[in-house]
Design a protein around this motif. Structure first.
Motif, PDB file in Angstrom:
ATOM      1  N   GLN A   1      48.132  43.774  30.427  1.00 40.97           N
ATOM      2  CA  GLN A   1      47.025  43.051  31.059  1.00 40.97           C
ATOM      3  C   GLN A   1      47.096  41.563  30.683  1.00 40.97           C
ATOM      4  N   GLU A   2      47.361  41.272  29.421  1.00 40.72           N
ATOM      5  CA  GLU A   2      47.434  39.893  28.929  1.00 40.72           C
ATOM      6  C   GLU A   2      48.566  39.116  29.599  1.00 40.72           C
TER       7      GLU A   2
ATOM      8  N   ALA B   1      47.987  33.507  35.689  1.00 44.37           N
ATOM      9  CA  ALA B   1      46.901  32.733  36.303  1.00 44.37           C
ATOM     10  C   ALA B   1      46.441  31.618  35.366  1.00 44.37           C
ATOM     11  N   GLU B   2      46.338  31.935  34.105  1.00 45.55           N
ATOM     12  CA  GLU B   2      45.898  30.942  33.117  1.00 45.55           C
ATOM     13  C   GLU B   2      46.818  29.714  33.121  1.00 45.55           C
ATOM     14  N   LEU B   3      48.128  29.933  33.066  1.00 39.95           N
ATOM     15  CA  LEU B   3      49.082  28.818  33.030  1.00 39.95           C
ATOM     16  C   LEU B   3      49.093  28.026  34.334  1.00 39.95           C
ATOM     17  N   VAL B   4      48.982  28.720  35.466  1.00 37.78           N
ATOM     18  CA  VAL B   4      48.979  28.028  36.764  1.00 37.78           C
ATOM     19  C   VAL B   4      47.820  27.041  36.834  1.00 37.78           C
ATOM     20  N   PHE B   5      46.618  27.489  36.452  1.00 34.42           N
ATOM     21  CA  PHE B   5      45.444  26.618  36.570  1.00 34.42           C
ATOM     22  C   PHE B   5      45.350  25.610  35.423  1.00 34.42           C
ATOM     23  N   GLN B   6      45.735  26.022  34.244  1.00 35.75           N
ATOM     24  CA  GLN B   6      45.705  25.135  33.083  1.00 35.75           C
ATOM     25  C   GLN B   6      46.650  23.946  33.276  1.00 35.75           C
ATOM     26  N   ASN B   7      47.774  24.168  33.926  1.00 38.86           N
ATOM     27  CA  ASN B   7      48.786  23.114  34.105  1.00 38.86           C
ATOM     28  C   ASN B   7      48.737  22.464  35.484  1.00 38.86           C
ATOM     29  N   ASP B   8      47.661  22.724  36.245  1.00 39.67           N
ATOM     30  CA  ASP B   8      47.470  22.107  37.569  1.00 39.67           C
ATOM     31  C   ASP B   8      48.671  22.294  38.493  1.00 39.67           C
TER      32      ASP B   8
ATOM     33  N   ILE C   1      48.939  34.139  44.395  1.00 37.57           N
ATOM     34  CA  ILE C   1      48.891  35.565  44.706  1.00 37.57           C
ATOM     35  C   ILE C   1      49.676  36.298  43.626  1.00 37.57           C
ATOM     36  N   ILE C   2      49.028  37.278  43.007  1.00 31.93           N
ATOM     37  CA  ILE C   2      49.708  38.094  41.997  1.00 31.93           C
ATOM     38  C   ILE C   2      49.736  39.528  42.501  1.00 31.93           C
ATOM     39  N   GLU C   3      50.939  40.095  42.578  1.00 32.11           N
ATOM     40  CA  GLU C   3      51.100  41.496  42.972  1.00 32.11           C
ATOM     41  C   GLU C   3      51.083  42.354  41.708  1.00 32.11           C
TER      42      GLU C   3
ATOM     43  N   THR D   1      46.056  47.352  36.672  1.00 31.93           N
ATOM     44  CA  THR D   1      45.817  45.980  36.225  1.00 31.93           C
ATOM     45  C   THR D   1      44.588  45.435  36.952  1.00 31.93           C
ATOM     46  N   LYS D   2      43.671  44.849  36.203  1.00 35.01           N
ATOM     47  CA  LYS D   2      42.426  44.304  36.762  1.00 35.01           C
ATOM     48  C   LYS D   2      42.408  42.787  36.548  1.00 35.01           C
ATOM     49  N   LEU D   3      42.275  42.029  37.641  1.00 34.75           N
ATOM     50  CA  LEU D   3      42.295  40.570  37.534  1.00 34.75           C
ATOM     51  C   LEU D   3      41.052  39.903  38.111  1.00 34.75           C
ATOM     52  N   GLU D   4      40.119  40.698  38.651  1.00 30.70           N
ATOM     53  CA  GLU D   4      38.974  40.102  39.348  1.00 30.70           C
ATOM     54  C   GLU D   4      38.022  39.331  38.430  1.00 30.70           C
TER      55      GLU D   4
END
Length: 188
Positions: A124-125, A131-138, A147-149, A154-157
């Motif tokens: 899960q982590e 998502a964390e790295l994508v948004f943290q690093n703009d 989009i994550i498949e 796995t719960k991402l909501e």
């Protein structure tokens, strides 16, 4: 695998059996691109395909007219296969051999669409960290989409910027976008 639409519609691509991959099914891929069709003009997009494996998603974007595509995978065989296939089809795909997390930490470019298809047995982590790295690093443009498949386990909501998810067979696509409310708050 086959290309669903665009310039190379119907073309089959056969990857070597020894590659450590689980390609997105044609049904899931077709459904995903039906959704993307309503949001984007493909010829104007910059694409980042993470855990790209055989390059299945990258080829679909290229066939639909996207010309700036970066495919990242840690497996040398996958990267070589994408490089050879892109050359054979004259597609502008830049395959990169790298650990995806290290790539996301160092990337300086932002993208319109970022697609990630990590191994389903990731923790899960590990999924959340994408998502964390994508948004943290703009790394996502203002009107862009991550989009994550993943599998139903796995719960991402609960993550920031989560907008929706769609289930196709044993695959779920989770979509992340900046919302107008978040954009308004940033401007204040």
């Amino acid at each position: 695998m086959r290309i669903i639409s665009g310039k190379y519609k119907g073309r089959r691509i056969t990857a070597p059996k020894k590659l450590p991959v689980r390609p997105t099914t044609d049904l899931s891929k077709e459904s995903l691109f039906n959704i993307l069709n309503h949001h984007f003009n493909f010829s104007e997009l910059t694409i980042l395909d993470l855990f790209s494996g055989t390059g299945n998603i990258s080829y679909e974007f290229a066939s639909r007219g996207s010309e700036e595509i970066t495919s990242v995978d840690t497996d040398f065989g996958c990267v070589n296969f994408i490089k050879q296939t892109a050359k054979e089809f004259d597609m502008n795909i830049n395959p990169v051999k790298s650990d995806v997390y290290k790539f996301l930490e160092k990337a300086k470019t932002s993208y319109d669409v970022i697609f990630a298809d990590p191994p389903y047995d990731f923790s899960q982590e590990q999924f959340e960290k994408i998502a964390e790295l994508v948004f943290q690093n703009d790394l996502l443009n203002e009107e862009g989409m991550l989009i994550i498949e993943h599998s139903p386990q796995t719960k991402l909501e609960h993550l920031p910027y989560f907008s929706s998810s769609r289930k196709y067979g044993s695959s779920i696509f989770s979509f992340f976008e900046f919302t107008e409310e978040e954009d308004t708050n940033e401007e204040e």
